[in-house]
Scaffold this motif. Structure first.
Motif, short mmCIF file in Angstrom:
data_model
loop_
_atom_site.label_atom_id
_atom_site.label_comp_id
_atom_site.label_asym_id
_atom_site.label_seq_id
_atom_site.Cartn_x
_atom_site.Cartn_y
_atom_site.Cartn_z
N ARG A 5 1.40 0.06 -10.84
CA ARG A 5 2.76 0.28 -10.34
C ARG A 5 3.65 0.98 -11.36
N ARG A 41 7.58 4.40 -4.21
CA ARG A 41 7.81 3.64 -5.44
C ARG A 41 9.13 4.02 -6.13
N THR A 42 9.54 5.30 -6.02
CA THR A 42 10.69 5.77 -6.79
C THR A 42 11.89 6.20 -5.94
#
Length: 281
Positions: free
Chosen positions: A74, A34-35
């Motif tokens: 999310r 996600r990052t």
């Protein structure tokens, strides 16, 4: 991840047991997806402690429930990332070490250099910039005392984009003025109400950039690397990896400045102590 310190120093309280280890790896895999940030080379007890904090905030009783939350929400990865990137820094942190740097290393950095030369320095894991500006003040003071000084090229990096934005702004709570020696405060800092601001000339002399030490290529041909209070968060294998990178980035005559709880013992073939007590190599 920064020395910008990823949370507080590791303690034996939080250690992933075998049952939680797979779930901990799953959390980190989701965070990486996600990052783009990979914390697999950081001490896992430190990472687990920060995850447990987010679990309490979100009311999760176990890692399994938190994995489900992280997968479904999310926005949670961003919140967890910011908890992992909590910065702990200050101007002239560890006064004894900075005094040793000023009196032992600083003269060597400028020895034999003139207008045709450069002093190139890199502050790694700079967080919001206090330490980078501390070093910049000392380097500029030394250069100003010379009749024909070398040019200065100063780099400062951190994995946290928000911290880099703050470092570039160079604005801090007025209370932090107490951490800066009075003579340097007068020359390099402007008081602005409830804030202090780094003088524009010094602020513009430091190039701040987002950089992941464990992923991105380093700067090169450096005279000095300051990496203080990052290694304490990395596992032993990562110590060797980082120190080898620093050795590659430094000139043969270059120096390394570590934090008060760190050493270069993981690479004794690469770095020799100049003042081991004050972490100068």
């Amino acid at each position: 991840m920064p020395s910008h310190d990823p949370a507080a120093p590791p303690s034996p309280a939080s250690r992933p047991d075998s049952a939680d280890d797979a779930l901990l790896q799953q959390v980190q895999a989701l965070l990486r997806e996600r990052t783009g940030h990979d914390f697999s080379k950081y001490k896992q007890g430190t990472i687990l402690r920060r995850i447990e904090r987010r679990m309490r905030v979100r009311g999760m009783r176990d890692l399994h429930a938190y994995c489900i939350l992280l997968d479904e929400d999310r926005d949670e990865a961003g919140h967890l990332l910011q908890d992992l990137l909590i910065g702990v820094t200050s101007f002239f942190r560890d006064r004894d070490e900075f005094a040793a740097f000023e009196h032992v290393l600083l003269p060597q950095l400028f020895h034999g250099k003139g207008p045709a030369d450069e002093v190139r320095a890199w502050t790694v894991a700079c967080s919001t910039g206090e330490e980078a500006y501390s070093l910049a003040m000392l380097l500029h003071e030394r250069a100003a005392a010379m009749a024909a000084p070398p040019a200065l090229q100063l780099f400062a990096t951190d994995v946290d984009r928000r911290a880099i934005v703050a470092a570039r702004a160079g604005a801090y709570p007025a209370a932090l003025a107490d951490d800066i020696p009075p003579a340097l405060l007068q020359r390099y800092v402007v008081r602005d109400g409830a804030q202090i601001r780094i003088q524009p000339a010094l602020r513009e002399a430091v190039l701040f950039a987002e950089h992941d030490l464990l992923r991105d290529p380093p700067f090169s041909r450096l005279d000095l690397i300051s990496c203080r209070n990052l290694l304490i968060y990395l596992d032993r294998d990562a110590h060797r990896q980082v120190l080898a990178m620093f050795h590659f980035a430094l000139k043969p005559s270059g120096y390394l400045f570590l934090g008060s709880a760190e050493t270069a013992d993981a690479a004794p073939d690469l770095f020799a102590p100049v003042d081991a007590r004050h972490r100068l190599y």
